[in-house]
Design an enzyme around this catalytic site. Structure first.
Site, PDB file in Angstrom:
ATOM      1  N   PHE A 158      32.998  35.963  34.699  1.00 45.09           N
ATOM      2  CA  PHE A 158      34.289  36.605  34.924  1.00 45.09           C
ATOM      3  C   PHE A 158      35.126  36.476  33.651  1.00 45.09           C
ATOM      4  O   PHE A 158      35.514  35.372  33.274  1.00 45.09           O
ATOM      5  CB  PHE A 158      34.980  35.950  36.118  1.00 45.09           C
TER       6      PHE A 158
ATOM      7  N   ASP B 175      29.277  30.559  34.966  1.00 44.99           N
ATOM      8  CA  ASP B 175      30.703  30.805  34.699  1.00 44.99           C
ATOM      9  C   ASP B 175      31.539  29.658  35.258  1.00 44.99           C
ATOM     10  O   ASP B 175      32.404  29.094  34.570  1.00 44.99           O
ATOM     11  CB  ASP B 175      31.125  32.117  35.359  1.00 44.99           C
ATOM     12  N   TYR B 176      31.261  29.291  36.508  1.00 43.24           N
ATOM     13  CA  TYR B 176      32.101  28.284  37.152  1.00 43.24           C
ATOM     14  C   TYR B 176      31.931  26.920  36.479  1.00 43.24           C
ATOM     15  O   TYR B 176      32.898  26.171  36.279  1.00 43.24           O
ATOM     16  CB  TYR B 176      31.787  28.195  38.655  1.00 43.24           C
TER      17      TYR B 176
ATOM     18  N   ASP C 163      37.711  35.930  31.737  1.00 44.98           N
ATOM     19  CA  ASP C 163      39.112  35.462  31.799  1.00 44.98           C
ATOM     20  C   ASP C 163      39.526  34.990  30.415  1.00 44.98           C
ATOM     21  O   ASP C 163      38.920  35.362  29.412  1.00 44.98           O
ATOM     22  CB  ASP C 163      39.205  34.324  32.823  1.00 44.98           C
TER      23      ASP C 163
HETATM   24  N1  56B Z   1      35.948  32.804  34.576  1.00 47.38           N
HETATM   25  C1  56B Z   1      36.654  32.274  35.580  1.00 47.38           C
HETATM   26  N2  56B Z   1      37.986  32.451  35.581  1.00 47.38           N
HETATM   27  C2  56B Z   1      38.682  31.900  36.606  1.00 47.38           C
HETATM   28  C3  56B Z   1      38.086  31.183  37.648  1.00 47.38           C
HETATM   29  C4  56B Z   1      39.150  30.783  38.514  1.00 47.38           C
HETATM   30  C5  56B Z   1      39.048  29.950  39.763  1.00 47.38           C
HETATM   31  N3  56B Z   1      37.873  30.239  40.492  1.00 47.38           N
HETATM   32  C6  56B Z   1      37.417  29.321  41.499  1.00 47.38           C
HETATM   33  C7  56B Z   1      38.113  28.040  41.597  1.00 47.38           C
HETATM   34  C8  56B Z   1      38.347  27.730  42.881  1.00 47.38           C
HETATM   35  C9  56B Z   1      38.111  28.886  43.740  1.00 47.38           C
HETATM   36  O1  56B Z   1      37.167  28.637  44.718  1.00 47.38           O
HETATM   37  C10 56B Z   1      37.617  29.971  42.823  1.00 47.38           C
HETATM   38  O2  56B Z   1      36.368  30.454  43.130  1.00 47.38           O
HETATM   39  C11 56B Z   1      40.333  31.268  37.965  1.00 47.38           C
HETATM   40  N4  56B Z   1      40.008  31.915  36.826  1.00 47.38           N
HETATM   41  C12 56B Z   1      40.890  32.492  35.807  1.00 47.38           C
HETATM   42  O3  56B Z   1      41.245  31.401  34.936  1.00 47.38           O
HETATM   43  C13 56B Z   1      42.544  31.663  34.386  1.00 47.38           C
HETATM   44  C14 56B Z   1      43.473  30.558  34.850  1.00 47.38           C
HETATM   45  O4  56B Z   1      43.052  29.349  34.270  1.00 47.38           O
HETATM   46  P1  56B Z   1      44.056  28.093  34.429  1.00 47.38           P
HETATM   47  O5  56B Z   1      45.387  28.549  33.824  1.00 47.38           O
HETATM   48  O6  56B Z   1      43.375  26.993  33.673  1.00 47.38           O
HETATM   49  O7  56B Z   1      44.179  27.821  35.916  1.00 47.38           O
HETATM   50  C15 56B Z   1      42.989  33.011  34.954  1.00 47.38           C
HETATM   51  O8  56B Z   1      42.539  34.055  34.106  1.00 47.38           O
HETATM   52  C16 56B Z   1      42.205  33.069  36.267  1.00 47.38           C
HETATM   53  O9  56B Z   1      42.041  34.397  36.716  1.00 47.38           O
HETATM   54  C17 56B Z   1      36.673  31.026  37.631  1.00 47.38           C
HETATM   55  O10 56B Z   1      36.035  30.429  38.526  1.00 47.38           O
HETATM   56  N5  56B Z   1      36.011  31.586  36.568  1.00 47.38           N
END
Ligand code: 56B
Length: 337
Positions: A234, A310-311, A236
């Site tokens: 994803f 990714d996670y 981000d």
């Molecule tokens: N690539 C990727 N980006 C992700 C996630 C998640 C949360 N996902 C899981 C977590 C628990 C739930 O069960 C969801 O499944 C948020 N983001 C992105 O991060 C950014 C925010 O960052 P910070 O400011 O540090 O919180 C923002 O662009 C947000 O859109 C992911 O998993 N992968």
């Protein structure tokens, strides 16, 4: 899949990586990170959301669990702030977890925030109340979030019987089909850009929506997708930082200089598109090198899909915040990630 004339996220990543000049994918870190992820797989640490997330996420037996995942990922973007003092915080959580905490608090207070009949007509004041932070700082892009709720809520009411469950049923256990339904019918999820005269796609919020359903329901019921492995990472603003930290990706001096000066990258700009596209492609290459290692060593392990990799990377940054501090992450104002 998806929209006429638009490259899929995986093909977009490959196309962008081939032409990129501000961002390079480097073999150097590939091997080190693949080995690190492999040891996590062996230690059975490679799974979706950790306990922290579970403690905020309502459990999948909630009557509107599917609509909860939908509304969270409709708002799951842009939590960064220009400086620490301006950070949006809820119950002590920052970033993505602040959003979960805010929406979960609303649910506990009996606000129907997962019901499109409510949020399609939500007022500015009601949303301000729901997203109120611990300090006087507002969530970034508040107005965009208000109009997104009105947009996606109305579409669910008009076309999908007032629940995202209808879309999941229509997808008939195909992740790719559900992705197509989301990006074709909900404009705010249509995360695309023009690069070298080619329409490319990242679909970050649409793909994470599918993966969040898969995770919330442990791959069964509303989370059963026979082709979940077709989802890419994803794109981000956090995972690219980890890829650079491991030396899997590198930025030009000019780009690094801009990021170190905390300059914003325009949404759809060449530099921003190259960071996002190369991140997608780097994780696809990483997945391949993990697969080769598993084959080479004849290990009896499953190859992780891009969502799991990714996670792992997204959590890595949270668990190693201090080491990551020296690597700037790119900041783009926008509703896509
Ligand atoms: N690539 C990727 N980006 C992700 C996630 C998640 C949360 N996902 C899981 C977590 C628990 C739930 O069960 C969801 O499944 C948020 N983001 C992105 O991060 C950014 C925010 O960052 P910070 O400011 O540090 O919180 C923002 O662009 C947000 O859109 C992911 O998993 N992968």
């Amino acid at each position: 899949m998806v929209r006429e004339g638009v490259l899929s996220p995986a093909h977009s990543g490959e196309f962008i990586a081939k032409h990129a000049k501000h961002v390079k994918i480097t073999e150097a870190g590939q091997n080190k990170l693949a080995t690190e992820i492999l040891s996590s797989i062996k230690a059975n640490q490679l799974q979706m959301p950790d306990t922290e997330a579970k403690s905020i996420h309502p459990y999948n037996d909630h009557p509107r669990a599917v609509d909860w995942v939908f509304v969270v990922d409709a708002l799951n973007f842009c939590f960064w702030s220009k400086c620490k003092e301006e950070q949006w915080i809820v119950n002590g959580y920052t970033g993505y977890y602040a959003l979960e905490a805010a929406l979960n608090k609303a649910i506990k207070e009996g606000v129907e925030i997962a019901d499109p009949a409510f949020y399609s007509k939500i007022t500015k004041e009601q949303l301000h109340e729901i997203l109120k932070g611990d300090n006087s700082v507002d969530i970034p892009l508040f107005d965009q979030r208000l109009s997104i709720l009105h947009e996606v809520g109305s579409i669910l009411l008009d076309k999908y019987n007032g629940t995202f469950e209808t879309c999941v049923k229509e997808a008939n256990k195909s992740a790719v089909k559900l992705l197509d339904i989301v990006v074709s019918n909900f404009p705010c999820f249509r995360d695309e850009a023009i690069y070298k005269d080619q329409v490319v796609s990242f679909y970050k919020r649409a793909q994470i929506l599918v993966a969040d359903l898969w995770n919330s329901f442990n791959g069964a019921s509303w989370g059963e997708f026979k082709d979940i492995d077709k989802m890419t990472m994803f794109a981000d603003y956090r995972v690219p930082q980890v890829l650079v930290y491991f030396g899997v990706m590198s930025y030009s001096d000019e780009l690094i200089d801009k990021l170190k000066k905390d300059m914003l990258l325009e949404s759809g700009s060449e530099e921003e598109v190259e960071i996002r596209g190369c991140s997608i492609h780097a994780v696809e290459l990483l997945k391949k090198s993990i697969e080769e290692k598993i084959k080479e060593k004849d290990l009896n392990l499953n190859v992780p899909n891009s969502s799991l990799i990714d996670y792992y990377l997204w959590c890595y940054r949270r668990e190693h915040a201090r080491e990551l501090e020296r690597i700037p992450y790119h900041k783009t104002l926008g509703i896509y990630y």
